[in-house]
Design an enzyme around this catalytic site. Structure first.
Site, PDB file in Angstrom:
ATOM      1  N   ASP A 273      78.258 -71.970   4.029  1.00 29.69           N
ATOM      2  CA  ASP A 273      77.044 -71.493   3.379  1.00 29.69           C
ATOM      3  C   ASP A 273      76.637 -70.139   3.956  1.00 29.69           C
ATOM      4  O   ASP A 273      76.030 -70.069   5.025  1.00 29.69           O
ATOM      5  CB  ASP A 273      75.910 -72.507   3.559  1.00 29.69           C
ATOM      6  CG  ASP A 273      74.609 -72.032   2.925  1.00 29.69           C
ATOM      7  OD1 ASP A 273      74.683 -71.161   2.039  1.00 29.69           O
ATOM      8  OD2 ASP A 273      73.546 -72.535   3.317  1.00 29.69           O
ATOM      9  N   LYS A 280      72.311 -64.888   4.504  1.00 24.31           N
ATOM     10  CA  LYS A 280      71.795 -65.272   5.810  1.00 24.31           C
ATOM     11  C   LYS A 280      72.007 -64.142   6.829  1.00 24.31           C
ATOM     12  O   LYS A 280      72.892 -63.304   6.654  1.00 24.31           O
ATOM     13  CB  LYS A 280      72.515 -66.529   6.319  1.00 24.31           C
ATOM     14  CG  LYS A 280      72.231 -67.789   5.552  1.00 24.31           C
ATOM     15  CD  LYS A 280      73.039 -68.950   6.128  1.00 24.31           C
ATOM     16  CE  LYS A 280      72.763 -70.248   5.375  1.00 24.31           C
ATOM     17  NZ  LYS A 280      71.395 -70.760   5.613  1.00 24.31           N
ATOM     18  N   ASP A 291      77.433 -76.993   7.410  1.00 27.91           N
ATOM     19  CA  ASP A 291      76.529 -77.369   6.330  1.00 27.91           C
ATOM     20  C   ASP A 291      77.085 -78.502   5.476  1.00 27.91           C
ATOM     21  O   ASP A 291      76.436 -78.918   4.510  1.00 27.91           O
ATOM     22  CB  ASP A 291      76.214 -76.154   5.451  1.00 27.91           C
ATOM     23  CG  ASP A 291      74.791 -76.181   4.922  1.00 27.91           C
ATOM     24  OD1 ASP A 291      73.984 -76.967   5.437  1.00 27.91           O
ATOM     25  OD2 ASP A 291      74.486 -75.410   3.994  1.00 27.91           O
ATOM     26  N   ASP A 350      69.758 -69.314  -1.120  1.00 23.77           N
ATOM     27  CA  ASP A 350      70.075 -70.023   0.119  1.00 23.77           C
ATOM     28  C   ASP A 350      69.467 -71.421   0.143  1.00 23.77           C
ATOM     29  O   ASP A 350      69.690 -72.174   1.079  1.00 23.77           O
ATOM     30  CB  ASP A 350      69.585 -69.207   1.325  1.00 23.77           C
ATOM     31  CG  ASP A 350      70.180 -69.700   2.632  1.00 23.77           C
ATOM     32  OD1 ASP A 350      71.261 -70.320   2.590  1.00 23.77           O
ATOM     33  OD2 ASP A 350      69.560 -69.482   3.688  1.00 23.77           O
ATOM     34  N   GLU A 352      70.441 -73.878  -1.663  1.00 21.51           N
ATOM     35  CA  GLU A 352      71.473 -74.364  -2.580  1.00 21.51           C
ATOM     36  C   GLU A 352      71.788 -75.835  -2.415  1.00 21.51           C
ATOM     37  O   GLU A 352      72.264 -76.484  -3.342  1.00 21.51           O
ATOM     38  CB  GLU A 352      72.755 -73.541  -2.398  1.00 21.51           C
ATOM     39  CG  GLU A 352      73.662 -73.978  -1.262  1.00 21.51           C
ATOM     40  CD  GLU A 352      73.002 -73.931   0.119  1.00 21.51           C
ATOM     41  OE1 GLU A 352      73.266 -74.831   0.936  1.00 21.51           O
ATOM     42  OE2 GLU A 352      72.228 -73.005   0.386  1.00 21.51           O
ATOM     43  N   ARG A 354      69.912 -78.467  -2.190  1.00 23.55           N
ATOM     44  CA  ARG A 354      69.160 -79.328  -3.110  1.00 23.55           C
ATOM     45  C   ARG A 354      69.688 -79.228  -4.539  1.00 23.55           C
ATOM     46  O   ARG A 354      69.537 -80.168  -5.323  1.00 23.55           O
ATOM     47  CB  ARG A 354      67.675 -78.967  -3.043  1.00 23.55           C
ATOM     48  CG  ARG A 354      67.330 -77.580  -3.540  1.00 23.55           C
ATOM     49  CD  ARG A 354      65.995 -77.085  -3.034  1.00 23.55           C
ATOM     50  NE  ARG A 354      66.035 -76.795  -1.606  1.00 23.55           N
ATOM     51  CZ  ARG A 354      64.977 -76.402  -0.901  1.00 23.55           C
ATOM     52  NH1 ARG A 354      63.802 -76.268  -1.482  1.00 23.55           N
ATOM     53  NH2 ARG A 354      65.080 -76.156   0.395  1.00 23.55           N
TER      54      ARG A 354
END
Length: 465
Positions: A273, A280, A291, A350, A352, A354
């Site tokens: 991620d 990020k 992640d 970011d 993502e 959910r």
């Protein structure tokens, strides 16, 4: 690692090393007292020298004490007598495990199940010992050049019982459960520790299939075409900035009867991620390979259930993808339609996890589940709220949430309930879509769960962050 249960006197045990407990102020445990008697007061003489205080987690190996069948005795500090909690007991055993690893001892007997720990039976203590020792023995060195002198791992763990046949049977059952759990945890760690160039969605699906074949459970892997047919636009939207195709991993273990509705685990499987367009910071971005730990935990859970042949029906679903910036990546402000039919405005790419979970949580309705539990490294806000020691649990069913909290206390993998009041849903309103994927800085963990709750209205559900 092999585990054996026996009822021996410590002075007659012939393993490479025995472990006995010692408290502060020179107080010996019953097993340590027997060792002291056998070696003519050798332990008391050593304690009188002041080199070992008995603080919780302190270790000392003594060699070739007279009157003993073993060549090594490890003294393990247990702290203040009568005040030992389960967390301190685990800390002490982990210290013993690390010392055993450093000494490269392959066979050990623990004389610790007689230790008085509040609300923990000898069987419960045996679980803590097995899991703590295997955790301490774990290493991930797959990509390092082999050592000229290979490490000698712990191969035999013996647990001594002193309470008769009934206690011995309980300890045997508990230690077998702990061993299966510890093996599953080690596998989850292996999956998570692999770098992102190896642990891609396809690779993760292959590992899940291999485990399913080994344990005799059913596996199904869906690719982009199948996701397209299912209208899983949220999962596909997260993955569209990556050259790695997404996968939906479905594993099914049917150990219960036909009438028993399944327990469903849904695990977030972001194999890397970077944040997408909402990139990020570079600092510690390498850790974003972790992640997918929710997905790894969900896969490990069904592996343990299959190995233990639990009388349950369990299904694990892991949406796996990468989240990278690219010319085709989802942009802030884009709107995607979910499998459920709700449209989502992606304010922050970011957020993502959910999104991919939402489509997976919709997909699992087809199994008519008893309960659904999703697990995810979902929000940094959870670490701010609860630190690194405790998971957050939220859900739409009070009984399920309380069961998870109770299980966390028993397993020492604790969770704490956060509220899921309807008022928090206001933060997810979007002027252009049915809902936004973020709700601002306030209550970030809660609003993330509120987002997921919109896709779990048809069954009992809980979320672990």
């Amino acid at each position: 690692m092999e585990i054996a249960i026996h009822a021996l006197k410590p002075n007659t045990d012939k393993v490479d090393c025995i472990v006995v407990g010692v408290y502060e102020h020179g107080i010996l445990s019953p097993a340590a007292t027997l060792v002291d008697i056998a070696c003519d007061g050798g332990l008391q003489k050593f304690m009188a020298m002041g080199d070992f205080s008995g603080q919780c987690g302190e270790t000392q190996i003594l060699y070739q004490l007279p009157g003993l069948a073993t060549q090594r005795v490890m003294l393990l500090g247990l702290g203040t007598h009568g005040k030992l909690k389960d967390s301190k007991f685990r800390k002490a055993v982990q210290s013993a495990g690390k010392a055993l690893q450093q000494a490269q001892i392959s066979q050990v007997s623990f004389y610790l199940l007689e230790t008085p720990v509040a609300r923990r039976s000898p069987a419960a203590l045996s679980k803590i010992v097995v899991q703590a020792v295997m955790d301490a023995d774990y290493q991930f060195d797959h990509h390092k050049e082999p050592s000229e002198k290979p490490r000698r791992s712990l191969t035999h763990l013996h647990l001594n019982v002193a309470g008769g046949a009934e206690e011995e049977a309980a300890v045997k059952q508990a230690s077998a459960e702990a061993l299966a759990t510890a093996r599953a945890v080690a596998w989850a760690k292996d999956l998570a520790n692999e770098p992102g160039n190896i642990c891609t969605p396809t690779w993760l699906a292959q590992q899940a299939e291999a485990m399913a074949q080994r344990t005799g459970i059913k596996s199904t892997i869906l690719g982009p075409d199948a996701m397209e047919a299912l209208d899983m636009r949220l999962l596909l939207g997260v993955a569209q900035g990556s050259r790695q195709e997404p996968r939906l991993i479905i594993l099914e273990y049917w150990g219960g009867n036909d009438e028993q509705a399944p327990i469903v685990f849904v695990g977030k499987g972001l194999t890397f991620d970077a944040g997408g367009i909402s990139l990020k910071p570079a600092d510690k971005m390498d850790e974003m390979k972790y992640d997918m730990c929710g997905g790894a935990a969900a896969l490990a859970a069904i592996q343990a259930a299959a190995e233990l042949k639990l009388p349950l029906n369990i299904i694990t679903v892991v949406p796996a993808s990468e989240n990278l910036p690219d010319g085709q990546a989802t942009k802030p402000g884009d709107i995607h339609k979910s499998m459920k039919g709700l449209t989502v405005e992606v304010i922050n790419t970011d957020a993502e996890g959910r999104l991919i979970l939402a489509d997976a949580l919709t997909y699992v309705e087809r199994f008519e589940p008893d309960v659904v539990i999703d697990m995810a490294t979902l929000t940094g806000a959870c670490v701010i709220a609860l630190g690194h020691q405790t998971a957050a649990v939220l859900g739409n069913h009070e009984g399920l949430v309380h069961d998870l909290i109770s299980a966390g206390k028993e397993s020492m993998d604790r969770a704490w309930e956060l509220p899921l009041f309807e008022e928090y849903q206001e933060q997810l309103k979007s002027p252009f879509a049915d809902l936004s994927n973020v709700g601002g800085r306030p209550a970030g963990t809660i609003t993330a769960a509120c987002f997921l709750s919109r896709f779990t209205e048809n069954y009992h559900w809980a979320h672990l962050d």
